[in-house]
Design a protein around this motif. Sequence first.
Motif, short mmCIF file in Angstrom:
data_model
loop_
_atom_site.label_atom_id
_atom_site.label_comp_id
_atom_site.label_asym_id
_atom_site.label_seq_id
_atom_site.Cartn_x
_atom_site.Cartn_y
_atom_site.Cartn_z
N PHE A 51 9.56 -16.38 6.71
CA PHE A 51 10.56 -15.17 6.37
C PHE A 51 9.80 -14.14 6.70
CE2 PHE A 51 10.51 -11.75 3.10
CZ PHE A 51 11.68 -11.41 3.24
N LEU A 52 8.43 -13.73 6.77
CA LEU A 52 7.77 -12.45 7.06
C LEU A 52 7.72 -12.37 8.59
CD1 LEU A 52 4.80 -12.77 4.59
CD2 LEU A 52 6.93 -10.99 4.57
N LYS A 59 12.35 -4.97 4.31
CA LYS A 59 12.76 -5.77 3.53
C LYS A 59 11.74 -6.91 2.78
CE LYS A 59 15.86 -9.85 4.06
NZ LYS A 59 16.99 -10.82 4.94
N ALA A 60 10.46 -6.95 3.65
CA ALA A 60 9.36 -7.74 2.98
C ALA A 60 8.80 -6.91 1.64
CB ALA A 60 8.11 -7.79 4.22
N ILE A 61 8.63 -5.66 1.85
CA ILE A 61 8.23 -4.84 0.71
C ILE A 61 9.25 -5.02 -0.52
CG2 ILE A 61 7.69 -2.47 -0.06
CD1 ILE A 61 5.35 -3.82 1.18
N ALA A 62 10.55 -4.83 -0.28
CA ALA A 62 11.52 -5.24 -1.21
C ALA A 62 11.42 -6.49 -1.99
CB ALA A 62 12.86 -4.97 -0.62
N THR A 63 10.87 -7.56 -1.29
CA THR A 63 10.80 -8.73 -1.79
C THR A 63 9.56 -8.91 -2.68
OG1 THR A 63 12.03 -9.87 0.35
CG2 THR A 63 10.91 -11.25 -1.12
N CYS A 64 8.27 -8.12 -2.12
CA CYS A 64 7.16 -8.41 -2.82
C CYS A 64 6.22 -7.10 -2.45
CB CYS A 64 6.40 -9.60 -2.38
SG CYS A 64 5.08 -9.85 -3.29
N TRP A 128 9.65 -0.44 10.79
CA TRP A 128 8.78 -1.43 11.26
C TRP A 128 9.15 -2.73 11.41
CZ3 TRP A 128 4.04 0.58 12.59
CH2 TRP A 128 3.84 2.05 12.19
N LEU A 129 9.04 -3.33 12.75
CA LEU A 129 9.71 -4.81 12.71
C LEU A 129 8.45 -5.84 13.13
CD1 LEU A 129 12.65 -3.97 15.23
CD2 LEU A 129 12.64 -4.55 12.78
N PRO A 130 8.51 -6.99 12.70
CA PRO A 130 7.28 -7.71 12.91
C PRO A 130 6.92 -8.12 14.17
CG PRO A 130 9.07 -8.88 11.96
CD PRO A 130 9.51 -7.71 11.90
N ILE A 131 5.54 -7.96 14.59
CA ILE A 131 5.30 -8.68 15.85
C ILE A 131 4.88 -10.04 15.72
CG2 ILE A 131 3.64 -8.42 17.80
CD1 ILE A 131 3.06 -5.35 16.89
N VAL A 132 4.06 -10.20 14.80
CA VAL A 132 3.66 -11.73 14.28
C VAL A 132 3.26 -11.82 13.06
CG1 VAL A 132 1.31 -11.37 15.26
CG2 VAL A 132 2.17 -13.62 15.29
N ALA A 133 3.46 -12.98 12.57
CA ALA A 133 2.88 -13.24 11.18
C ALA A 133 1.99 -14.61 11.15
CB ALA A 133 4.02 -13.52 9.96
N GLU A 134 0.93 -14.46 10.54
CA GLU A 134 -0.01 -15.76 10.60
C GLU A 134 -0.48 -15.78 9.29
OE1 GLU A 134 -1.18 -17.63 13.32
OE2 GLU A 134 0.53 -16.86 14.88
N LYS A 135 -0.84 -17.20 8.93
CA LYS A 135 -1.52 -17.55 7.94
C LYS A 135 -2.84 -18.20 8.00
CE LYS A 135 0.23 -21.19 5.47
NZ LYS A 135 1.08 -21.96 4.41
#
Length: 142
Positions: A51-52, A59-64, A128-135
Amino acid sequence: MKTVVIIIIVLLTFSSCNNKQVKKVNKVNSVNTKAIDSSYFCLEDSITVSFLSKASYKKAIATCRLTLLDQQFILKGHGYMDATQILENYYSREEHERNNIPIRIAKWGSKDEENIIYVWYKKENNGWLPIVAEKYHKSAQF
């Protein structure tokens, strides 16, 4: 006779305490959870790497809204350190040494509470658009 009166008083006191506790529990259970603004609570099923990596920062901040970190910085001439090493795959050293590249980093705790999801964003078209999301596991050291 005195002991009988004392026992009756203790029983009445005890039974009245139990009634009050039951009433309190009923009031807690009757709270209307639909009236609570869900954006202040993580919809943890939505806070995933998948998702992120697609959702804009807005949108991410609106979700959490409950982030572990939310920070902006300029990527210029620093070299890559810590978790920002991942940006090496997206920007060359020459590119970030010549340009002021605005970056936003946000971190969320994962649903399993064992991992942290890092998301790096780039500024594009006033958003702000995502470049990358990592866990990463919460004990990971960079």
